[in-house]
Design an enzyme around this catalytic site. Sequence first.
Site, PDB file in Angstrom:
ATOM      1  CG  ASP A  61      -1.829   0.999   1.287  1.00 22.71           C
ATOM      2  OD1 ASP A  61      -1.917   1.678   0.341  1.00 22.71           O
ATOM      3  OD2 ASP A  61      -2.354   1.480   2.514  1.00 22.71           O
ATOM      4  CG  ASP A  78      -6.167   2.645   0.215  1.00 26.58           C
ATOM      5  OD1 ASP A  78      -5.438   1.891   0.300  1.00 26.58           O
ATOM      6  OD2 ASP A  78      -6.733   2.907  -1.009  1.00 26.58           O
ATOM      7  CG  ASP A  88      -1.525   1.564  -3.596  1.00 28.76           C
ATOM      8  OD1 ASP A  88      -0.092   1.508  -3.720  1.00 28.76           O
ATOM      9  OD2 ASP A  88      -1.797   2.149  -2.693  1.00 28.76           O
ATOM     10  CG  ASP A  92      -5.909 -12.313 -13.854  1.00 30.70           C
ATOM     11  OD1 ASP A  92      -6.587 -13.208 -14.384  1.00 30.70           O
ATOM     12  OD2 ASP A  92      -5.299 -12.767 -12.771  1.00 30.70           O
ATOM     13  CG  ASP A 137     -10.395 -16.030 -13.940  1.00 30.81           C
ATOM     14  OD1 ASP A 137      -9.613 -16.277 -13.227  1.00 30.81           O
ATOM     15  OD2 ASP A 137     -11.476 -16.102 -14.050  1.00 30.81           O
ATOM     16  CD  GLU A 153      -7.864 -20.730 -13.079  1.00 26.89           C
ATOM     17  OE1 GLU A 153      -7.847 -20.624 -11.686  1.00 26.89           O
ATOM     18  OE2 GLU A 153      -8.708 -19.895 -13.495  1.00 26.89           O
ATOM     19  CG  HIS A 174      -5.504 -15.678  -6.802  1.00 26.34           C
ATOM     20  ND1 HIS A 174      -4.691 -16.150  -7.815  1.00 26.34           N
ATOM     21  CD2 HIS A 174      -6.593 -15.460  -7.129  1.00 26.34           C
ATOM     22  CE1 HIS A 174      -5.575 -16.438  -8.907  1.00 26.34           C
ATOM     23  NE2 HIS A 174      -6.759 -15.709  -8.344  1.00 26.34           N
ATOM     24  CG  ASP A 175      -7.745 -19.134  -6.919  1.00 22.54           C
ATOM     25  OD1 ASP A 175      -8.153 -18.071  -6.475  1.00 22.54           O
ATOM     26  OD2 ASP A 175      -7.735 -19.097  -8.187  1.00 22.54           O
TER      27      ASP A 175
HETATM   28  C1  GLC Z   1     -10.093 -18.110 -11.097  1.00 25.52           C
HETATM   29  C2  GLC Z   1      -9.362 -17.411 -10.204  1.00 25.52           C
HETATM   30  C3  GLC Z   1     -10.196 -16.971  -9.152  1.00 25.52           C
HETATM   31  C4  GLC Z   1     -11.397 -16.509  -9.277  1.00 25.52           C
HETATM   32  C5  GLC Z   1     -12.307 -17.456 -10.492  1.00 25.52           C
HETATM   33  C6  GLC Z   1     -13.393 -16.954 -11.046  1.00 25.52           C
HETATM   34  O1  GLC Z   1     -10.146 -19.522 -10.627  1.00 25.52           O
HETATM   35  O2  GLC Z   1      -8.046 -17.388 -10.117  1.00 25.52           O
HETATM   36  O3  GLC Z   1      -9.624 -16.226  -7.999  1.00 25.52           O
HETATM   37  O4  GLC Z   1     -12.385 -16.560  -8.285  1.00 25.52           O
HETATM   38  O5  GLC Z   1     -11.332 -17.668 -11.390  1.00 25.52           O
HETATM   39  O6  GLC Z   1     -12.965 -15.654 -11.774  1.00 25.52           O
END
Ligand code: GLC
Length: 543
Positions: free
Chosen positions: A21, A25, A29, A98, A200, A242, A316-317
């Site tokens: 950050d 906030d 960013d 992304d 994605d 993905e 991140h998942d």
């Molecule tokens: C992908 C992303 C995930 C998101 C999902 C829906 O799996 O990595 O974070 O929630 O798509 O967009």
Amino acid sequence: MEKKWWHRSVVYQVYPRSFQDSDGDGLGDLQGIIQRLDYLAELGIDVIWLSPVYQSPNDDNGYDISDYQAISPEFGTMADMEELIAQAKQRGIQLVMDLVVNHTSDEHPWFVEALKGRDNPFRDFYIWRDPAEDGGLPNELLSVFSGPAWEFDENSGQYYLHLYSKKQPDLNWENPEVREYIWSMMNFWLKKGIGGFRMDVIDTIGKVPDELITTNGPKLHEYLQEMYQQTFGNYDVLTVGETWGATPEIAKLYSDPLRKELSMVFQFEHIGLDQYPDKPKWDTKPLDFIELKAVFTKWQTELGDSGWNSLFWNNHDIPRIVSNWGNDSDEYRVVSAKMFATFLHLLKGTPYIYQGEEIGMTNTAVSSIEEIDDIESKNMYHERIAEGYDPENILASINKKGRDNSRRPMQWDDSVNAGFTTGTPWLALNPNYQTLNVAADRHQTSSIFEHYQKLIQLRKEHELVIWGDYQELLPEDPQLYVYERSYESETWLIVINFYESIVTYQDKTRKAASVISSNYSDSSVDLTDLVLRPYEAIVYKLK
Ligand code: GLC
């Protein structure tokens, strides 16, 4: 295979809300990322994959986009974005955006229009179905985020499809107008000089909902070839899809250079090995190590020259690997994190590092659902409560597999909020930041960061790491992962003790010339009777 820059690259994923950050906030960013570019350059990475920074109501933290060509004000401005692209380039780093085009946000103007009625010109941008004959749901398709994939719209009397949250309506890819808009949006970003796209849930764009087909639909590859022709085929960029259920055969359809689709895909076969094939990810089973090795070996050998691997443990998942399948105790966290790094970075493919992995950041356990931000975890919690599950049990699943584990703010130092923000962080930090942080890690004589740096350097200096053939030894060994990489007249042997207990490796046929990398400072070069300490991971050059 034609050699491309991304074959030689290492990618670093930034989850922007949690990286740095700059304005107090509590939310990361773009200027914050710019401040940390020197850090990333020092690590040695070549590419940043930036999770979404577009305008979004954040039902799914940016994966629900309401304007693809605007930066969300909480992250900064378009000028900040242009500065980030330029500043990264000055350091030899490409920026991969992304691309979330299976769905938009329900607040995207297209959907707002589509809701106005059946005759609206944007109606057909989404997937609408009449109720079934009994007045109920069109069919039994389920959302990945719990509950049915259909949501009723009172106004028109029809249902719309959402494979994710109901605030993420699925786009209708059959409609050529939708595709035109997407190509033009992608070209907008390509013209800004980005280094590519991470796509994605791209395996769902060819869905046929009426036949309950969600992934790998019949028109998927046709659309991707059209995308290539209309957009990034004219640029020298990295594209990674993905694709959760990809097999090597499927991966080749995407990434065989002759087919002109994507550079590579993320396949998740290894990630799913602590799950039951027919149960949700929350119901876990112990990892079968022999199976893990078999999966890696399959992917290393089956793509041949007609495809390319992405290599990753974290994103991140996914929960933090060092906590999930490794050892995050004070005693072993550092060697365990380095072991996973060695395991992955000596394989063939493009490695991805998720922010914080390079200092061995860990999972964060919560004791109440109030502490959770992630929509997937929250929806599952409420669904299971309604089904009568014990709340303790559900929280245990969330602590093991929930997505907040990897989304907590980056731990830079031991100052307030780990140097991430001077404000109130959007998601609480892992309390271990006081001792586990970038500054503390780098202060050690042999840091995890430095181990990653060295592995990245090895890839830069040795063609063997990029192109060498892979061969596994001891596939049935319950504790050791041993593989060779060979290129021209050189062979390297990688010997890994995946577990805490000590184990011996005896090799009477091979002789090591030197130790190229190890997570211990004094690893033996004698292969005839090698005693591997907890999580010891050694890379040898053979004679
Ligand atoms: C992908 C992303 C995930 C998101 C999902 C829906 O799996 O990595 O974070 O929630 O798509 O967009």
